[in-house]
Design a protein around this motif. Structure first.
Motif, PDB file in Angstrom:
ATOM      1  N   TRP A 109       0.895  -1.052   0.062  1.00 40.82           N
ATOM      2  CA  TRP A 109       0.160   0.015  -0.073  1.00 40.82           C
ATOM      3  C   TRP A 109       0.834   1.157  -0.078  1.00 40.82           C
ATOM      4  CZ3 TRP A 109      -5.508   0.679   0.215  1.00 40.82           C
ATOM      5  CH2 TRP A 109      -5.982   2.137   0.622  1.00 40.82           C
ATOM      6  N   TYR A 151      -1.274   1.683  -9.425  1.00 49.04           N
ATOM      7  CA  TYR A 151      -2.764   1.527  -9.521  1.00 49.04           C
ATOM      8  C   TYR A 151      -3.320   0.319  -9.981  1.00 49.04           C
ATOM      9  CZ  TYR A 151      -3.995   6.368  -8.526  1.00 49.04           C
ATOM     10  OH  TYR A 151      -4.040   7.646  -7.805  1.00 49.04           O
ATOM     11  N   TYR A 158      -5.735  -4.951  -3.259  1.00 49.65           N
ATOM     12  CA  TYR A 158      -6.879  -4.381  -2.347  1.00 49.65           C
ATOM     13  C   TYR A 158      -8.202  -4.220  -2.821  1.00 49.65           C
ATOM     14  CZ  TYR A 158      -2.446  -3.395   0.114  1.00 49.65           C
ATOM     15  OH  TYR A 158      -1.238  -3.182   0.638  1.00 49.65           O
ATOM     16  N   GLY A 160     -10.851  -1.754  -4.875  1.00 45.04           N
ATOM     17  CA  GLY A 160     -10.794  -0.030  -4.957  1.00 45.04           C
ATOM     18  C   GLY A 160     -10.112   0.679  -3.720  1.00 45.04           C
ATOM     19  N   VAL A 161      -9.544   1.577  -4.548  1.00 47.21           N
ATOM     20  CA  VAL A 161      -8.522   2.305  -3.537  1.00 47.21           C
ATOM     21  C   VAL A 161      -8.703   4.015  -3.868  1.00 47.21           C
ATOM     22  CG1 VAL A 161      -6.868   0.723  -3.226  1.00 47.21           C
ATOM     23  CG2 VAL A 161      -6.505   2.333  -5.074  1.00 47.21           C
ATOM     24  N   PRO A 162      -8.298   4.791  -2.894  1.00 47.31           N
ATOM     25  CA  PRO A 162      -8.324   6.193  -3.193  1.00 47.31           C
ATOM     26  C   PRO A 162      -7.426   6.680  -4.481  1.00 47.31           C
ATOM     27  CG  PRO A 162      -7.939   5.912  -0.823  1.00 47.31           C
ATOM     28  CD  PRO A 162      -7.530   4.535  -1.646  1.00 47.31           C
ATOM     29  N   SER A 177     -11.598   9.153   0.401  1.00 45.52           N
ATOM     30  CA  SER A 177     -12.467   7.890   0.434  1.00 45.52           C
ATOM     31  C   SER A 177     -11.957   7.026  -0.738  1.00 45.52           C
ATOM     32  CB  SER A 177     -13.974   7.962   0.261  1.00 45.52           C
ATOM     33  OG  SER A 177     -14.206   8.577  -0.995  1.00 45.52           O
ATOM     34  N   ARG A 178     -12.419   5.616  -0.857  1.00 47.59           N
ATOM     35  CA  ARG A 178     -12.043   4.495  -1.638  1.00 47.59           C
ATOM     36  C   ARG A 178     -12.928   4.809  -2.903  1.00 47.59           C
ATOM     37  NH1 ARG A 178     -11.603  -1.126   0.883  1.00 47.59           N
ATOM     38  NH2 ARG A 178     -10.751  -1.672  -0.968  1.00 47.59           N
ATOM     39  N   THR A 184     -10.882   2.077 -10.218  1.00 49.79           N
ATOM     40  CA  THR A 184      -9.316   1.929  -9.789  1.00 49.79           C
ATOM     41  C   THR A 184      -8.685   1.255 -11.088  1.00 49.79           C
ATOM     42  OG1 THR A 184      -9.643   1.716  -7.448  1.00 49.79           O
ATOM     43  CG2 THR A 184      -7.685   0.984  -8.192  1.00 49.79           C
ATOM     44  N   ILE A 503      -6.996  -3.782   4.253  1.00 50.86           N
ATOM     45  CA  ILE A 503      -6.585  -2.444   4.133  1.00 50.86           C
ATOM     46  C   ILE A 503      -5.701  -2.218   5.451  1.00 50.86           C
ATOM     47  CG2 ILE A 503      -7.050   0.118   4.131  1.00 50.86           C
ATOM     48  CD1 ILE A 503      -7.837  -1.479   1.519  1.00 50.86           C
ATOM     49  N   LEU A 514     -11.851   5.559   5.033  1.00 50.46           N
ATOM     50  CA  LEU A 514     -11.650   4.406   4.349  1.00 50.46           C
ATOM     51  C   LEU A 514     -12.168   3.337   5.066  1.00 50.46           C
ATOM     52  CD1 LEU A 514      -7.615   4.400   4.142  1.00 50.46           C
ATOM     53  CD2 LEU A 514      -9.365   4.999   2.371  1.00 50.46           C
ATOM     54  N   ASN A 517     -12.016  -3.990   4.021  1.00 45.29           N
ATOM     55  CA  ASN A 517     -12.569  -5.112   2.925  1.00 45.29           C
ATOM     56  C   ASN A 517     -13.128  -5.988   4.001  1.00 45.29           C
ATOM     57  OD1 ASN A 517     -11.575  -4.268   0.404  1.00 45.29           O
ATOM     58  ND2 ASN A 517      -9.416  -4.885   0.880  1.00 45.29           N
TER      59      ASN A 517
END
Length: 520
Positions: A109, A151, A158, A160-162, A177-178, A184, A503, A514, A517
Motif C-alpha cells: 500500500w 494503481y 486491495y 478499490g482504493v483512493p 475515500s476509496r 481503480t 487495508i 477508508l 475490505n
C-alpha cells in the motif's frame, strides 16, 4: 546503461515540503549548494533525477523485489512454495493474515502510493521545466506508465482504493475515500493508454518503459479483470510491434548473460554493488549456504514438483520420481541429486546439500530459477545483479490462449498457442496437447500451463484469486523429506475474502473515510 543501475533516491517527503516565503523580496535567499523546492527541478537533468526516483521504487519490497509479481517469495502464498516462520507472506498463504501485519499488507500500500506521489510530482514538474517536445512526451509517458503500474497493483491486491492525481494536503489525505474497483482499474488503464500514446517501441535506455511494456501491463490489467475481448485487442497491438518472441532457452531466460532478451517485455534492473544497486533475490529465493543469514527462505513444495508432467505423457516412476519430467522442473527446482552451478548435491538433506535457511524444515528441495553464480562465487548478500522479469512474451501467448478459450473462440487455436510454450524452445520439448479438446479441458490445460511456465515468478497468487479456485485447491499439506507435515495451507478451507488483502490498520487509523475490505 540500465536506468536503475545508478539510482539517486529522491525523498518524496522532501519533494512535497513547501518553502516558506517572505513578503520582502530582498529576504528571499535560497541556498545554492542544496536542493530545495525553490531551485529544483530546473532542467532536464533534474527531471531525469525525479524519473529515476520513481523507477527506484520498483525495487522496493512488496512491489517487485522479493517476488511480488516477480520472484518466488509471493509464490510462498500459494501451493507452489513454503515460507518458513511467521512472516506475513507465510500468513497470506495459510489463512492467518491480519490487517495489522506489515510487509505485503502495509508495504504494498505505502510503496505503491509512493510511486503515485512521485509520478504526480514528476508530471507537475514537466509543466514547469522547459524541455524539448520529444523529451517531454517520453517523460510524460513514463510517469503515466509507472503510475498505472501502481494503481494496477493496488487494484489487484486491495480492490478499490483512493485515486490521487495531484498533491494532497494532510487534511485532504485524511479525508479521501476509496474509489470502486472498476474505477481503480480504469485509472490504471487510462494511465497505460497515455503511456502507449507517448512511448516509443524502443526505450532511450535499457530498463526504461516502452510502448510494448505499457501494452503488456495493460493486457495484464484486463486479464486480471477477466475482460477477455479487451485482452485480445491489446495483444493484437503487441504483435503488431514485431518485437517479441520466445527465447530459445527456458533455462537461459533467467541468466545474467541473457538479460533484456527478445522475450523480455519489461524488467527491473539490478547490478551488484554496495549502494543498494543489487537485490536479495538469491538470498531469499535462490542459492543459500545453510546459514542463518544466508539461506533460501522460500522453497518449492512437493505439490509443485508433482504438477510437472512426464515429457512423453507417461506415468511417473515412483522409484525415479524426478526422471523424464518436463525439463522446466529441473530449471526451476533444485532436486535431490542435482548437479548445478559447479556443485553436486548427491545427499540433498540439510546440511549435506539443500542449503536452505536452517529455520526452514523443508530440506530436500530448493529454488533454482534466478540463481546466480556457483556456490564458491556467490555475490554478497543483497548484491544479486540478476534482473527481475516483470512481463515476458510467454505471458502474451498464454493470455491470448486463455482469452480465446473464455470467449468461445477456436479451441484448437488456443491449444496451438499453448503448444508453442511446450515445444518451441530448444531445451523444453514435451508432448504437445492434442487437438479437439472441449472448452473445459482446454481451460484446465491452460491453467496448468500457466502454473508451470511461471512457477516461482510470483504470478500464481493472482491467478488463483482471479480464477476463483482457492476453495478447490485448499487445504494443502506441505511435507518435509520424511513425509511429515510441516504446514497445512488454509486448514479450515479457503474463504472468498482472502481474494483481497486487508487495508492496513495503520491507514485506517489515519483516515476515517477508508472502509475495510469485507471479512477482515
Amino acid at each position: 546503461m540500465k536506468i536503475n543501475k545508478l539510482i539517486i533516491y529522491i525523498l518524496s517527503s522532501f519533494l512535497l515540503l513547501p518553502i516558506a516565503a517572505c513578503d520582502e523580496e530582498f529576504l528571499e535567499f535560497y541556498p545554492e549548494d542544496k536542493i530545495t523546492s525553490a531551485n529544483f527541478p530546473e532542467n532536464e537533468g533534474d527531471i531525469k533525477l525525479l524519473l529515476n526516483g520513481v523507477y527506484a521504487l520498483l525495487r522496493e519490497n512488496s512491489i517487485y523485489n522479493e517476488g511480488l509479481f516477480g520472484f518466488g517469495v509471493l509464490d510462498g502464498a500459494t501451493p507452489n512454495a513454503h515460507n518458513w516462520g511467521n512472516t506475513p507472506i507465510a500468513k497470506a498463504g495459510n489463512g492467518q493474515l491480519s490487517a495489522s501485519d506489515g510487509h505485503i499488507v502495509t508495504f504494498r500500500w505505502t510503496r505503491c502510493y509512493a510511486i503515485i506521489f512521485r509520478a504526480n510530482y514528476l508530471l507537475k514538474s514537466l509543466e514547469e521545466v522547459e524541455l524539448g517536445e520529444a523529451l517531454k512526451t517520453t517523460y510524460t509517458g513514463e510517469a503515466h506508465f509507472l503510475r498505472g503500474l501502481a494503481y494496477a497493483l493496488l487494484a489487484d491486491s486491495y480492490g478499490g482504493v483512493p485515486i490521487v492525481e495531484s498533491a494532497l494536503s494532510t487534511e485532504e489525505a485524511r479525508n479521501i475515500s476509496r474509489a470502486s474497483l472498476e474505477e481503480t482499474w480504469n485509472q490504471a488503464i487510462s494511465d497505460y493508454d497515455i503511456a502507449i500514446a507517448n512511448l516509443d517501441v524502443d526505450a532511450p535506455e535499457v530498463g526504461r518503459a516502452t510502448k510494448g511494456a505499457a501494452l503488456g501491463l495493460k493486457m495484464r490489467a484486463y486479464l486480471y479483470q477477466n475482460k477477455y475481448e479487451q485482452v485480445l485487442g491489446v495483444i493484437e497491438q503487441i504483435e503488431a510491434l514485431g518485437k517479441y518472441n520466445l527465447f530459445p532457452s527456458y533455462e537461459g531466460l533467467f541468466s545474467e548473460e541473457n538479460e533484456n532478451n527478445k522475450e523480455v517485455i519489461f524488467d527491473v534492473q539490478y547490478i551488484s554493488g554496495e549502494n543498494s544497486q543489487g537485490s536479495l533475490h538469491d538470498q531469499y529465493c535462490g542459492t543459500g549456504t545453510g546459514s542463518w543469514t544466508r539461506g533460501s527462505r522460500y522453497v518449492p513444495t512437493d505439490d509443485l514438483v508433482s504438477a510437472y508432467e512426464m515429457i512423453d505423457g507417461s506415468e511417473v516412476d515412483p522409484e525415479n520420481p524426478y526422471e523424464g519430467r518436463d525439463p522446466r522442473l529441473g530449471f526451476t527446482v533444485v532436486l535431490p541429486g542435482s548437479f548445478i552451478l559447479g556443485h553436486q548435491f548427491p545427499n540433498y538433506i540439510y546440511p549435506g546439500g539443500a542449503f536452505n535457511h536452517p529455520g526452514n524444515r523443508l530440506k530436500h528441495l530448493s529454488s533454482r530459477k534466478y540463481r546466480i553464480g556457483s556456490m564458491s562465487e556467490l555475490p554478497p548478500s543483497g548484491q544479486s545483479s540478476l534482473n527481475n522479469i516483470v512481463m515476458r512474451y510467454a505471458d502474451v501467448l498464454l493470455s491470448k490462449a486463455e482469452a480465446i478459450i473464455e470467449t468461445n473462440g477456436s479451441i484448437d487455436e488456443a491449444v496451438a498457442l499453448i503448444n508453442r510454450i511446450r515445444t518451441e524452445r530448444d531445451d523444453v520439448r514435451i508432448t504437445p496437447l492434442p487437438m479437439g479438446l472441449s472448452q473445459a479441458e482446454a481451460r484446465e490445460k491452460l491453467r496448468h500451463e500457466r502454473r508451470i511456465e511461471f512457477a516461482l515468478e510470483g504470478l500464481y497468487w493472482s491467478d488463483i484469486r482471479r480464477w476463483g479456485i482457492g476453495n478447490e485447491i485448499y487445504p494443502i499439506e506441505v511435507k518435509d523429506h520424511n513425509g511429515d507435515v510441516i504446514e497445512t495451507k488454509f486448514p479450515n478451507g479457503y474463504l472468498e475474502y482472502y481474494d483481497l488483502l486487508p487495508i492496513p490498520d495503520s491507514e485506517l487509523s489515519l483516515n476515517d473515510m477508508l472502509e475495510q475490505n469485507p471479512g477482515w
